[in-house]
Design an enzyme around this catalytic site. Structure first.
Site, PDB file in Angstrom:
ATOM      1  N   TYR A 150      -0.189  10.025   1.674  1.00 57.36           N
ATOM      2  CA  TYR A 150       0.479   8.811   2.143  1.00 57.36           C
ATOM      3  C   TYR A 150       1.539   8.372   1.141  1.00 57.36           C
ATOM      4  O   TYR A 150       2.685   8.069   1.510  1.00 57.36           O
ATOM      5  CB  TYR A 150      -0.543   7.694   2.363  1.00 57.36           C
ATOM      6  N   SER A 183       6.548   1.715   0.825  1.00 55.23           N
ATOM      7  CA  SER A 183       5.300   1.110   0.376  1.00 55.23           C
ATOM      8  C   SER A 183       5.285   1.094  -1.144  1.00 55.23           C
ATOM      9  O   SER A 183       5.902   1.963  -1.786  1.00 55.23           O
ATOM     10  CB  SER A 183       4.100   1.922   0.889  1.00 55.23           C
TER      11      SER A 183
END
Length: 251
Positions: free
Chosen positions: A155, A141
């Site tokens: 995350y 990501s």
């Protein structure tokens, strides 16, 4: 497609589902894994209805059951006569600011995104080493580029760790000693999925556009790619160097 037998984890929704549609339209044979069997079955029916030439096999898989990851990957490889590409995609987006009572959610995020990601990489690479070929795709990501605040902290850390596992593999494979095995780290920008449907984030693109760009990038088998390239490639480059207060505004 030159790599036609494609395994995707986390395929019942989000980017995994979108990639399944994209690869099916290109004539791939798909091995789709996820926890939600009912969704997988509906997805398989839709894919075959839209792409009659496509073969789709499904398996129920919780990637946090590490033994099941190895068994499932091996079973699918045997059923399809090998695997050409494995997309390590399964993940979750839970998280709380550190020290605010959200340890269980933060732990679950690390376990699912990073530890279970390691299990999938290990299982895929064991198959590829035996075959002496294959393409490992690790879905990281753009959040992996910097430490992020609040609910995104764990995350981002999990996706950064996943990217480092992939980079370590590329460093090992650079001389081709394990055969024709390629490792790609994909850094998606903000693409609208169930995972972030309630997130008000800048530069969000719709799922169809994002997954089309992801499939196109994966087909090129790059070492790494930020997708969609615009505007996320320049934003990603800037994130690596800008002061944290400015990074906060971009993310």
């Amino acid at each position: 497609m030159t790599r036609t037998r494609v395994l995707i984890t986390g395929a019942s929704s989000g980017l995994g589902m979108g990639l399944a549609h994209e690869f099916a339209s290109r004539g791939a044979t798909l091995a789709l894994c996820a926890r939600r069997t009912d969704r997988l079955d509906r997805l398989a029916e839709d894919l075959v209805a839209s792409n009659p030439q496509t073969r789709v096999v499904t398996r129920t898989l919780d990637v946090n059951d590490h033994g099941a990851v190895f068994t499932t990957f091996n079973d699918l490889s045997t059923e399809l006569g090998g695997l050409d590409r494995v997309v390590v995609n399964a993940g979750i987006g839970k998280g709380e600011a550190l020290g605010t009572g959200g340890f269980e959610d933060n732990l679950a995020t690390l376990e699912t995104n990073l530890v279970a990601g390691l299990a999938q990489i290990e299982a895929a690479m064991a198959i590829f080493r035996e075959q002496q070929e294959g393409h490992l795709v690790v879905m990281s990501s753009v959040s992996a580029f910097r430490g992020l605040r609040r609910a995104m902290t764990t995350y981002a850390a999990s996706k950064a760790g996943l990217a480092m596992l992939a980079e370590g593999l590329r460093a090992e494979l650079v001389n081709g000693r394990a055969g024709d095995i390629k490792v790609s780290t994909i850094y998606p920008g903000y693409i609208q999925t169930e995972l972030n449907e309630n997130v008000d984030a800048p530069f969000m693109v719709d799922a169809a556009t994002g997954c089309r760009a992801l499939a196109k990038a994966i087909e090129k088998e790059p070492d790494s790619a930020v997708v969609p390239a615009w505007p996320w490639a320049p934003i990603g480059a800037a994130m690596r160097h800008l002061p944290l207060p400015i990074v906060n505004k971009l993310t």
